[in-house]
Design an enzyme around this catalytic site. Structure first.
Site, PDB file in Angstrom:
ATOM      1  N   ASP A   1       0.863  -1.154  -0.063  1.00  0.00           N
ATOM      2  CA  ASP A   1      -0.074  -0.041   0.029  1.00  0.00           C
ATOM      3  C   ASP A   1       0.942   1.438   0.046  1.00  0.00           C
ATOM      4  OD1 ASP A   1      -2.396   1.590   0.198  1.00  0.00           O
ATOM      5  OD2 ASP A   1      -2.991   1.286   2.125  1.00  0.00           O
TER       6      ASP A   1
ATOM      7  N   HIS B   1       2.158   3.395  -9.044  1.00  0.00           N
ATOM      8  CA  HIS B   1       1.855   2.030  -9.237  1.00  0.00           C
ATOM      9  C   HIS B   1       3.003   1.429 -10.384  1.00  0.00           C
ATOM     10  CE1 HIS B   1      -1.905   2.504  -7.495  1.00  0.00           C
ATOM     11  NE2 HIS B   1      -2.492   3.331  -8.503  1.00  0.00           N
TER      12      HIS B   1
ATOM     13  N   LEU C   1      11.166 -19.775  -5.547  1.00  0.00           N
ATOM     14  CA  LEU C   1      10.329 -19.156  -4.878  1.00  0.00           C
ATOM     15  C   LEU C   1       8.760 -19.301  -5.293  1.00  0.00           C
ATOM     16  CD1 LEU C   1       9.627 -16.783  -2.421  1.00  0.00           C
ATOM     17  CD2 LEU C   1       9.543 -15.204  -4.440  1.00  0.00           C
TER      18      LEU C   1
HETATM   19  C1  IPE Z   1      -5.258  -2.792  -0.086  1.00  0.00           C
HETATM   20  O1  IPE Z   1      -5.149  -1.477  -0.401  1.00  0.00           O
HETATM   21  C2  IPE Z   1      -5.363  -3.311  -1.384  1.00  0.00           C
HETATM   22  C3  IPE Z   1      -4.285  -3.675  -2.095  1.00  0.00           C
HETATM   23  C4  IPE Z   1      -2.982  -3.391  -1.677  1.00  0.00           C
HETATM   24  C5  IPE Z   1      -4.107  -4.395  -3.551  1.00  0.00           C
HETATM   25  P1  IPE Z   1      -6.264  -0.048  -0.454  1.00  0.00           P
HETATM   26  O2  IPE Z   1      -5.481   1.049  -0.514  1.00  0.00           O
HETATM   27  O3  IPE Z   1      -7.266  -0.651  -1.706  1.00  0.00           O
HETATM   28  O4  IPE Z   1      -6.844  -0.390   0.922  1.00  0.00           O
HETATM   29  P2  IPE Z   1      -7.900   0.559   1.817  1.00  0.00           P
HETATM   30  O5  IPE Z   1      -8.982   1.160   0.665  1.00  0.00           O
HETATM   31  O6  IPE Z   1      -6.812   1.771   2.295  1.00  0.00           O
HETATM   32  O7  IPE Z   1      -8.392  -0.314   2.810  1.00  0.00           O
HETATM   33  C1  IPE Z   2      -1.788   0.149  -3.296  1.00  0.00           C
HETATM   34  O1  IPE Z   2      -1.433   1.767  -3.407  1.00  0.00           O
HETATM   35  C2  IPE Z   2      -1.792  -0.327  -4.586  1.00  0.00           C
HETATM   36  C3  IPE Z   2      -3.172  -0.400  -4.896  1.00  0.00           C
HETATM   37  C4  IPE Z   2      -4.276  -0.742  -4.019  1.00  0.00           C
HETATM   38  C5  IPE Z   2      -3.688  -1.255  -6.075  1.00  0.00           C
HETATM   39  P1  IPE Z   2      -2.600   2.538  -3.285  1.00  0.00           P
HETATM   40  O2  IPE Z   2      -3.133   2.890  -4.682  1.00  0.00           O
HETATM   41  O3  IPE Z   2      -3.509   2.071  -2.501  1.00  0.00           O
HETATM   42  O4  IPE Z   2      -1.886   4.173  -2.707  1.00  0.00           O
HETATM   43  P2  IPE Z   2      -2.511   5.107  -1.756  1.00  0.00           P
HETATM   44  O5  IPE Z   2      -3.004   4.238  -0.483  1.00  0.00           O
HETATM   45  O6  IPE Z   2      -3.422   5.643  -2.323  1.00  0.00           O
HETATM   46  O7  IPE Z   2      -1.263   5.761  -1.388  1.00  0.00           O
HETATM   47 MG    MG Z   3      -4.234   2.599  -0.548  1.00  0.00          MG
END
Ligand code: IPE
Ligand code: IPE
Ligand code: MG
Length: 243
Positions: free
Chosen positions: A23, A40, A134
């Site tokens: 995240d 991303h 892995l």
């Molecule tokens: C969780 O992250 C999902 C992934 C890392 C793929 P999100 O950013 O989507 O989660 P929330 O919305 O903060 O709970």
């Molecule tokens: C995690 O990063 C990747 C996915 C959930 C696909 P985020 O896109 O959730 O990044 P933040 O939480 O907005 O910083």
């Molecule tokens: Mg996120």
């Protein structure tokens, strides 16, 4: 100094299975005045590196949360960017799995993905299935509740067909109907970016996982951060309900 680190590393108990909620890509990009897509893209490079790092540390199973069943709520353009990145990622991953002897699996409901992406996933999973390095699992359109619903439906169908008796349903039966059948439960679950929640990731499987939360944003996560998480894991006393 580096010498001391190596001695310490040698003494660390290495978790067999590490699961990661990757995240913070969006916040990483925002800090740099870049579009979310740049976060991303940086994050997908981190995944590649962390696979090599995990294996070099002796981790046998690595599972990463790449796209949740809830992530469809994001803007159409962000979802499209993520799907394009996944396309590229799956292609690279096929090459890398050959080079690194990595076995790749995908958990989640891939039926909702575009045909070409689904085909490349099926090919990657099948071609890498003989590899012995892995065991790398990507959670894609994955939601723990959705996984349980699908497992229950499958078990009910088997009960109807007489292949399964309701009386015989045990924890093992449920585990074996999940997407993660044959994968041991995670010993250590890591979430980056400072959020302290599981966001529907492996709810059944993580019942006894050690949880490690770090403020580091996913694109900045590296081998050193992984070692920190393992060091934390080594300070935990895993009692599993015993004393
Ligand atoms: C969780 O992250 C999902 C992934 C890392 C793929 P999100 O950013 O989507 O989660 P929330 O919305 O903060 O709970
Ligand atoms: C995690 O990063 C990747 C996915 C959930 C696909 P985020 O896109 O959730 O990044 P933040 O939480 O907005 O910083
Ligand atoms: Mg996120």
């Amino acid at each position: 100094m580096p010498k001391k680190k190596i001695t310490e590393l040698k003494d660390l108990k290495i978790p067999v299975h590490v699961a990661i909620i990757m995240d913070g890509n969006g916040r990483w990009a925002k800090k740099r005045f870049l579009p979310r897509s740049a976060g991303h893209s940086a994050g997908s490079k981190t995944v590649e590196q962390i696979c090599d790092d995990a294996w070099s540390l002796g981790i046998k199973y690595l599972t990463v949360y790449a796209f949740s069943t809830e992530n469809w709520k994001r803007s159409e353009s962000e979802v499209a960017t993520l799907m394009d990145l996944l396309r590229k990622y799956m292609k690279n991953c096929l090459e890398r799995s050959k080079k690194n002897n990595m076995r790749v699996r995908v958990i989640g409901d891939i039926s909702r993905l575009d045909d070409d992406l689904r085909d490349s996933i099926v090919r990657l999973v099948s071609e890498s299935s003989v590899n012995t390095g892995l065991c790398f699992t990507v959670a894609l359109n994955y939601g723990g509740r959705d996984e349980l619903v699908r497992a229950f439906k499958e078990m009910l169908a088997e009960c109807k067909d007489g292949k399964l008796s309701p009386d015989d349903i045990s924890e093992e039966t449920i585990s074996s109907h999940l997407d993660t059948a044959d994968i041991p439960d995670p010993d250590l679950l890591i979430r980056t970016s400072g959020e302290i929640r599981l966001s529907n990731f492996l709810p059944w499987q993580s019942a006894y996982s050690e949880l490690y939360f770090t403020d580091v944003l996913w694109p900045d996560f590296d081998k050193n951060e992984l070692i920190k998480a393992i060091e934390y894991y080594n300070t935990r006393d895993r009692r599993f309900g015993g004393v």
